[in-house]
Motif scaffolding. Structure first.
Motif, mmCIF file in Angstrom:
data_model
loop_
_atom_site.group_PDB
_atom_site.id
_atom_site.type_symbol
_atom_site.label_atom_id
_atom_site.label_comp_id
_atom_site.label_asym_id
_atom_site.label_seq_id
_atom_site.Cartn_x
_atom_site.Cartn_y
_atom_site.Cartn_z
ATOM 1 N N ILE A 77 40.982 78.473 12.297
ATOM 2 C CA ILE A 77 41.883 79.621 12.120
ATOM 3 C C ILE A 77 42.171 79.844 10.641
ATOM 4 O O ILE A 77 42.060 80.958 10.112
ATOM 5 N N ALA A 78 42.526 78.772 9.951
ATOM 6 C CA ALA A 78 42.787 78.877 8.512
ATOM 7 C C ALA A 78 41.505 79.198 7.746
ATOM 8 O O ALA A 78 41.523 79.997 6.803
ATOM 9 N N ALA A 79 40.396 78.589 8.146
ATOM 10 C CA ALA A 79 39.134 78.800 7.437
ATOM 11 C C ALA A 79 38.683 80.250 7.502
ATOM 12 O O ALA A 79 38.258 80.830 6.487
ATOM 13 N N VAL A 80 38.784 80.855 8.672
ATOM 14 C CA VAL A 80 38.396 82.258 8.811
ATOM 15 C C VAL A 80 39.328 83.146 8.005
ATOM 16 O O VAL A 80 38.893 84.119 7.358
ATOM 17 N N ASP A 81 40.625 82.828 7.998
ATOM 18 C CA ASP A 81 41.596 83.595 7.227
ATOM 19 C C ASP A 81 41.218 83.612 5.750
ATOM 20 O O ASP A 81 41.221 84.657 5.101
ATOM 21 N N VAL A 82 40.856 82.447 5.210
ATOM 22 C CA VAL A 82 40.505 82.357 3.790
ATOM 23 C C VAL A 82 39.161 83.032 3.533
ATOM 24 O O VAL A 82 38.994 83.759 2.548
ATOM 25 N N ALA A 83 38.194 82.797 4.416
ATOM 26 C CA ALA A 83 36.864 83.379 4.220
ATOM 27 C C ALA A 83 36.913 84.901 4.203
ATOM 28 O O ALA A 83 36.118 85.551 3.513
ATOM 29 N N ALA A 85 39.597 86.685 3.273
ATOM 30 C CA ALA A 85 40.611 87.186 2.341
ATOM 31 C C ALA A 85 39.974 88.182 1.371
ATOM 32 O O ALA A 85 38.837 88.001 0.927
ATOM 33 N N LYS A 86 40.695 89.212 1.043
ATOM 34 C CA LYS A 86 40.155 90.276 0.203
ATOM 35 C C LYS A 86 40.451 90.086 -1.282
ATOM 36 O O LYS A 86 40.062 90.916 -2.099
ATOM 37 N N ASP A 88 40.999 87.145 -4.748
ATOM 38 C CA ASP A 88 40.449 85.908 -5.309
ATOM 39 C C ASP A 88 41.531 84.850 -5.486
ATOM 40 O O ASP A 88 41.368 83.936 -6.290
ATOM 41 N N HIS A 89 42.607 84.959 -4.731
ATOM 42 C CA HIS A 89 43.747 84.073 -4.929
ATOM 43 C C HIS A 89 44.157 83.355 -3.646
ATOM 44 O O HIS A 89 45.294 82.897 -3.528
ATOM 45 N N THR A 90 43.251 83.254 -2.686
ATOM 46 C CA THR A 90 43.512 82.557 -1.433
ATOM 47 C C THR A 90 42.516 81.412 -1.282
ATOM 48 O O THR A 90 41.303 81.643 -1.289
ATOM 49 N N LEU A 91 43.017 80.182 -1.171
ATOM 50 C CA LEU A 91 42.181 78.991 -1.095
ATOM 51 C C LEU A 91 42.512 78.218 0.181
ATOM 52 O O LEU A 91 43.605 78.355 0.735
ATOM 53 N N LEU A 92 41.576 77.416 0.634
ATOM 54 C CA LEU A 92 41.731 76.655 1.871
ATOM 55 C C LEU A 92 41.953 75.182 1.578
ATOM 56 O O LEU A 92 41.233 74.579 0.775
ATOM 57 N N VAL A 93 42.939 74.592 2.240
ATOM 58 C CA VAL A 93 43.193 73.152 2.173
ATOM 59 C C VAL A 93 42.928 72.567 3.546
ATOM 60 O O VAL A 93 43.483 73.034 4.539
ATOM 61 N N GLY A 94 42.088 71.558 3.614
ATOM 62 C CA GLY A 94 41.807 70.956 4.917
ATOM 63 C C GLY A 94 40.721 69.911 4.825
ATOM 64 O O GLY A 94 40.121 69.709 3.769
ATOM 65 N N PRO A 95 40.428 69.253 5.930
ATOM 66 C CA PRO A 95 39.388 68.229 5.919
ATOM 67 C C PRO A 95 38.011 68.845 5.739
ATOM 68 O O PRO A 95 37.786 70.018 6.063
ATOM 69 N N ASP A 96 37.094 68.038 5.229
ATOM 70 C CA ASP A 96 35.722 68.498 5.026
ATOM 71 C C ASP A 96 35.050 68.899 6.328
ATOM 72 O O ASP A 96 34.028 69.588 6.320
ATOM 73 N N PRO A 255 36.479 80.977 -1.091
ATOM 74 C CA PRO A 255 35.426 81.904 -0.664
ATOM 75 C C PRO A 255 34.257 81.847 -1.633
ATOM 76 O O PRO A 255 34.445 81.677 -2.839
ATOM 77 N N THR A 256 33.036 81.989 -1.125
ATOM 78 C CA THR A 256 31.861 81.933 -1.993
ATOM 79 C C THR A 256 31.802 83.104 -2.963
ATOM 80 O O THR A 256 31.026 83.077 -3.925
#
Length: 321
Positions: A77-83, A85-86, A88-96, A255-256
């Motif tokens: 859920i968090a990963a899709v939200d960050v991916a 994001a529109k 360049d200021h949203t980053l994801l914190v979580g396990p690998d 995001p890439t």
């Protein structure tokens, strides 16, 4: 020929202009508040690390840093939200596991997380601790593998480190237990303590206090090395299953689309916040070992673990959608 030569010159000029813009963006980033989206609930290792380094990052970036928890679906859920994001200021914190395990388990996510996200740095490594309710009588791994199939194990959720570490262990030992997933390692540990579930492979920082108080029995740790906080607890590898290694990492991902110059800037500033003696000691108290590696090092380890966990998923026939 002249037209082709002119086009080549135009493309070269454009490429040089874009290359020149990247350092400029890195020098001005961030230009607004930064949002750190944690993929698991408050109190889990990644969330704790993000909140501990939050003041240092705010000082370095001269912008507010907001930590927001969006747990669920093994971090998806968090990963899709960050991916998606529109900015360049949203980053994801979580396990690998978001990039090394989830792509093997969730085939209908609608987005390729490995193409949409990249690791900025690995905050710290951590292990899972195999714990059981004292009433089970399980004190060693040899006794654990003798549990009947009717017994249960708790995890922090489908596809979480605790789930995958246990499935890896069950496959290695030939043991069969029923999986009871929870919304994070905290609730999973509490139900083992209450006796509602028999055992669990839970992140050591969560179960350490309960092991020390006697409410949980520690059996083994998932990593290659013993816990420095509970050195008497053996590793799975040292308990007769050579080569077993379920080490995980709390990470920062982006995001890439974020330019590599900005990614490298963020990594340097996160590393500065993580590697102070005080912070290293604070994380060691939670059985977390600071990594703070480069984006390139993180990607290399990620590729290796993606292959390893893919083999586990195929062997155990795990599929979550």
């Amino acid at each position: 020929m002249k037209v082709n030569a002119l086009r080549c010159m135009q493309w070269s000029t454009l490429a040089l202009a874009l290359a020149a813009l990247a350092p400029a963006l890195a020098q001005t980033w961030p230009t607004k508040p930064v949002r750190l989206v944690a993929s698991f609930p408050p109190g889990t290792p990644g969330d704790v690390i993000a909140r501990l380094i939050q003041p240092a990052l705010q000082a370095a970036w001269k912008q507010p840093v907001v930590v927001e928890n969006k747990p669920g679906a093994g971090g998806n859920i968090a990963a899709v939200d960050v991916a998606q994001a529109k900015d360049d200021h949203t980053l994801l914190v979580g396990p690998d596991t978001v990039l090394t395990i989830n792509p093997h388990l969730y085939k209908k996510l609608g987005i390729d997380l490995r193409q949409s996200l990249r690791p900025v740095t690995y905050f710290a490594s951590f292990n899972q601790m195999l714990v059981c309710h004292p009433a089970t009588g399980v004190t060693t791994l040899a006794k654990f593998v003798q549990l009947p199939a009717a017994r249960t194990y708790a995890s922090g959720g489908p596809g979480s480190p605790s789930h995958m570490a246990m499935e890896m262990l069950l496959a290695a030992t030939g043991t069969k237990l029923t999986h009871v997933p929870y919304r994070g390692p905290g609730p999973a540990a509490q139900d083992i303590i209450a006796g509602h579930v028999d055992c669990g492979f839970i992140v050591s920082s969560v179960v350490l206090p309960h092991v020390q108080s006697g409410r949980l029995q520690a059996v083994a740790v998932s990593s290659k090395a013993r816990s420095v906080l509970l050195p008497a607890v053996p590793t799975v590898a040292g308990s007769g299953y050579a080569g077993f290694d379920a080490t995980f990492f709390e990470t920062l991902m982006a995001p890439t689309s974020l330019p590599i110059s900005v990614v490298e800037q963020i990594q340097r500033e996160v590393r500065a916040a993580l590697t102070t003696p005080a912070m290293t000691a604070r994380l060691a108290e939670m059985d977390l070992r600071v990594e703070a590696n480069t984006p390139q090092e993180s990607e290399r380890r990620g590729r290796e673990d993606f292959a390893k966990w893919g083999a586990v998923a195929r062997q155990t026939q795990l599929q979550l959608d």
